[in-house]
Scaffold this motif. Sequence first.
Motif, PDB file in Angstrom:
ATOM      1  N   ARG A 193      -0.459 -12.319  39.426  1.00 34.49           N
ATOM      2  CA  ARG A 193       0.241 -13.915  39.606  1.00 34.49           C
ATOM      3  C   ARG A 193       0.379 -14.119  40.444  1.00 34.49           C
ATOM      4  NH1 ARG A 193       2.117 -10.114  35.689  1.00 34.49           N
ATOM      5  NH2 ARG A 193       4.378  -9.632  36.873  1.00 34.49           N
ATOM      6  N   CYS A 194       0.886 -14.217  41.106  1.00 35.35           N
ATOM      7  CA  CYS A 194       0.843 -14.730  42.569  1.00 35.35           C
ATOM      8  C   CYS A 194      -0.049 -15.557  43.027  1.00 35.35           C
ATOM      9  CB  CYS A 194       1.299 -13.125  44.141  1.00 35.35           C
ATOM     10  SG  CYS A 194       2.895 -12.774  43.942  1.00 35.35           S
ATOM     11  N   MET A 203       9.171 -19.268  45.660  1.00 34.08           N
ATOM     12  CA  MET A 203       9.501 -18.600  44.802  1.00 34.08           C
ATOM     13  C   MET A 203       9.427 -16.779  45.552  1.00 34.08           C
ATOM     14  SD  MET A 203      10.461 -19.585  42.077  1.00 34.08           S
ATOM     15  CE  MET A 203      10.676 -21.224  42.498  1.00 34.08           C
ATOM     16  N   PRO A 227       0.687  -8.936  42.272  1.00 32.85           N
ATOM     17  CA  PRO A 227       0.048  -9.210  43.101  1.00 32.85           C
ATOM     18  C   PRO A 227      -1.045 -10.913  42.373  1.00 32.85           C
ATOM     19  CG  PRO A 227      -0.678  -7.043  43.119  1.00 32.85           C
ATOM     20  CD  PRO A 227       0.526  -7.680  41.890  1.00 32.85           C
ATOM     21  N   ILE A 235       3.377 -24.551  47.274  1.00 29.13           N
ATOM     22  CA  ILE A 235       5.086 -24.407  47.507  1.00 29.13           C
ATOM     23  C   ILE A 235       5.960 -23.795  46.785  1.00 29.13           C
ATOM     24  CG2 ILE A 235       6.675 -26.004  48.339  1.00 29.13           C
ATOM     25  CD1 ILE A 235       4.533 -28.719  49.586  1.00 29.13           C
ATOM     26  N   ALA A 236       6.138 -24.536  45.811  1.00 31.72           N
ATOM     27  CA  ALA A 236       6.329 -23.361  44.822  1.00 31.72           C
ATOM     28  C   ALA A 236       6.492 -22.165  44.648  1.00 31.72           C
ATOM     29  CB  ALA A 236       6.150 -24.090  43.020  1.00 31.72           C
ATOM     30  N   ALA A 237       5.615 -21.846  45.000  1.00 30.52           N
ATOM     31  CA  ALA A 237       5.121 -19.898  45.125  1.00 30.52           C
ATOM     32  C   ALA A 237       5.780 -19.536  46.282  1.00 30.52           C
ATOM     33  CB  ALA A 237       2.804 -20.018  45.500  1.00 30.52           C
ATOM     34  N   GLU A 238       5.554 -20.338  47.033  1.00 31.58           N
ATOM     35  CA  GLU A 238       6.330 -20.071  48.917  1.00 31.58           C
ATOM     36  C   GLU A 238       7.894 -20.291  48.653  1.00 31.58           C
ATOM     37  OE1 GLU A 238       5.764 -19.920  53.265  1.00 31.58           O
ATOM     38  OE2 GLU A 238       4.132 -20.096  51.967  1.00 31.58           O
ATOM     39  N   ILE A 243       7.112 -15.542  46.994  1.00 29.47           N
ATOM     40  CA  ILE A 243       5.521 -15.713  47.766  1.00 29.47           C
ATOM     41  C   ILE A 243       5.271 -15.457  49.091  1.00 29.47           C
ATOM     42  CG2 ILE A 243       3.581 -15.516  46.738  1.00 29.47           C
ATOM     43  CD1 ILE A 243       4.302 -16.913  44.093  1.00 29.47           C
ATOM     44  N   ASP A 244       4.675 -14.746  49.845  1.00 31.14           N
ATOM     45  CA  ASP A 244       4.318 -15.115  50.971  1.00 31.14           C
ATOM     46  C   ASP A 244       2.538 -15.146  50.548  1.00 31.14           C
ATOM     47  OD1 ASP A 244       2.861 -14.204  53.450  1.00 31.14           O
ATOM     48  OD2 ASP A 244       3.315 -12.751  53.657  1.00 31.14           O
ATOM     49  N   LEU A 266      -2.286 -16.862  41.204  1.00 32.28           N
ATOM     50  CA  LEU A 266      -2.114 -17.869  40.841  1.00 32.28           C
ATOM     51  C   LEU A 266      -1.631 -18.694  40.965  1.00 32.28           C
ATOM     52  CD1 LEU A 266      -3.105 -15.946  36.771  1.00 32.28           C
ATOM     53  CD2 LEU A 266      -4.274 -16.796  38.135  1.00 32.28           C
ATOM     54  N   ALA A 267      -0.168 -18.403  41.387  1.00 37.72           N
ATOM     55  CA  ALA A 267       0.893 -19.233  41.124  1.00 37.72           C
ATOM     56  C   ALA A 267       0.278 -20.035  42.790  1.00 37.72           C
ATOM     57  CB  ALA A 267       2.417 -17.937  41.441  1.00 37.72           C
ATOM     58  N   ARG A 286      -2.623 -20.646  43.515  1.00 41.14           N
ATOM     59  CA  ARG A 286      -3.580 -21.805  42.721  1.00 41.14           C
ATOM     60  C   ARG A 286      -2.965 -23.145  42.610  1.00 41.14           C
ATOM     61  NH1 ARG A 286      -7.195 -20.209  37.662  1.00 41.14           N
ATOM     62  NH2 ARG A 286      -4.959 -20.847  36.934  1.00 41.14           N
ATOM     63  N   GLU A 287      -2.046 -23.191  41.509  1.00 37.99           N
ATOM     64  CA  GLU A 287      -0.944 -24.049  41.218  1.00 37.99           C
ATOM     65  C   GLU A 287      -0.032 -24.599  41.464  1.00 37.99           C
ATOM     66  OE1 GLU A 287      -0.930 -24.209  37.676  1.00 37.99           O
ATOM     67  OE2 GLU A 287      -2.587 -23.136  37.734  1.00 37.99           O
ATOM     68  N   ASN A 288       1.019 -24.363  42.718  1.00 33.95           N
ATOM     69  CA  ASN A 288       1.512 -25.197  43.719  1.00 33.95           C
ATOM     70  C   ASN A 288       2.274 -24.286  44.239  1.00 33.95           C
ATOM     71  OD1 ASN A 288       3.529 -26.190  44.663  1.00 33.95           O
ATOM     72  ND2 ASN A 288       3.743 -27.261  42.201  1.00 33.95           N
TER      73      ASN A 288
END
Lengths: 319, 256
Positions: free
Chosen positions: A178-179, A193, A176, A188-191, A195-196, A181-182, A184-186
């Motif tokens: 790392r999600c 991958m 959770p 759209i990319a997180a979504e 990630i809700d 952090l993801a 924060r980083e991006n």
Amino acid sequence: MNSIKKHDLATLGACAVLFAIVQTLLFVDFIGPFWELNIILILINVILSVSLNLINGYTGQFSIGHAGFLAVGAYTGAIITVKLGLPFELALVVGTLSSALLGFLIGLPTLRLNGDYLAIATLGLGEIIRICILNIEYVGGASGLMGIPRFTTFAWAFWITIFVIFVIKNFKNSAPGRCCLAIRENEIAAETMGIDTTKYKVMAFTIGAGFAGTAGVLFAHYFYIAHPASFTFMRSFDILTMVVLGGLGSMTGAITGAVLLTAISAALAEYPEWRMVIYSLTLIILMINRPQGLFGSKELSLKMFGLGGSHNGRATESK
Amino acid sequence: MEELLKVNDVSMIFGGLRAVSNFTMEINKGELVGLIGPNGAGKTTAFNMLTGVYNPSEGEITFEGKLVNGKKPYQVTAMGMARTFQNIRLFSELTVIDNVKIAYNMHVQYSLAEAVCRFGRYFNEEESITKKAIELLKIFKLDRFKDEMAKNLPYGEQRRLEIARALATEPKLLLLDEPAAGMNPQETHELMEMIRWIRKEFDLSILLIEHDMSLVMGVCERLYVLEYGFCIAKGLPDEIKHNKRVIEAYLGEEVS
Ligand SMILES: Nc1ncnc2c1ncn2[C@@H]1O[C@H](COP(=O)(O)OP(=O)(O)O)[C@@H](O)[C@H]1O
Ligand SMILES: [Mg+2]
């Protein structure tokens, strides 16, 4: 993975030693009441900055209403002990949970906003909480809630701070975390991958708000009083400054920022006319020389100084 | 052949612009399909509709018989579609291995309490995620960069990392948006070989966007050609190569 356990135990051991030293110094009165007060204040501010760092630094959501959650914790905690006559331990739990609950309820709609909008919403939230308290006679209104027993000791404050730091550190080093952090980083990319993003934003916001509540309970039970004037926008801003000064996204940075700013503020207590000048100057100089904060998003570790540890690059885990 | 993805008469309208018009496409299990067309033809927009970034204005998309319309991107990923981006979107301030580990999050079983207090399934699962991530990085020859920040990787490696990350979600259909953009011919050739190999090794279907037609001819089994949002041709690479409309569309681009 065993090395993580060992590392954790070693850190915990170091904390115990630090605790024993300070506790002894307090016991033999080497540290007087003035610095004792400031040590408690430092610990409370560490809890605040570390929990705000979870929201702003790790998850990248710009929240500036932390004093509101601090207030909720302070007042609900005080209601438990003063009004209901129940134990301090319960006050800590209830203060934390009610702040977390409020964070959850507020987070759901506001975290859909981004950037500036979220900042404005959280800023407004902090003020709304303060003004509500101001108008509730049950908790003393404008004159504050008085007669709170001093239950917060150095031991309570210290071990709760360590607990909060460990919880947030472990959170960051899990799926959770790392999600977050993801996100924060991006985002759209997180979504994409899987990630809700709303779920994890609300999760981080709720945990951060909850710990601000814990700090509030400690705060009210040290200073005998919970007063609306302690929870203004300036207080939120102070906490934010600590996080940004240390470096957004760095746990050790948030801790250093809180310790440094609280200590500077305490050391200058005798020169009230110079206090704000030097305080601001410190900030300006630091921001000019290190706009990314003292540590950037990196963590302070022995390896940073080329000491100890393995040589195969970065540590398996950051604090 | 088993049908995996069905795009039925789908359009995407931005204000007065029909970025994609009445697009119909199907992808069967195990196929490697190309979506080509000049710049601005609507290829990326089509991808965004497939992956839930945009909700189609008209038409229906189904994946394994389940409706995709109205789903959020993370739900589409959970259904078994994963993608890369034309303009790389890595988690640039995180390490290479964390980029991949993040993509495994859907398969994590341990609870928040187990994570925070570190008991139960936490250690075992973290270990297996790390192991799987390293294996995947090895396949893409990225394991030696594993503790490097993603933003410090050379360009070609960043593109490969994005593919690795998408594969970590364990998709049934992999969508690649101009994966060769910005690569030199040597790198591009290797990439195309790799795409073919991935499809076999991971046993999945691939939809590949490319605007350079010559690139995809060798890899893709079937092609769809978009121009100004319309599908102007579809078929085998050889048919497409000799299709008059397609040649005109591409000539138009070369002149301008
Ligand atoms: N969010 C958007 N809003 C308005 N127009 C858009 C949007 N996204 C894409 N477009 C337009 O849709 C058309 C197709 O773009 P795109 O799908 O990116 O093309 P391609 O990927 O084939 O080069 C372009 O004219 C582009 O300007
Ligand atoms: Mg495109």
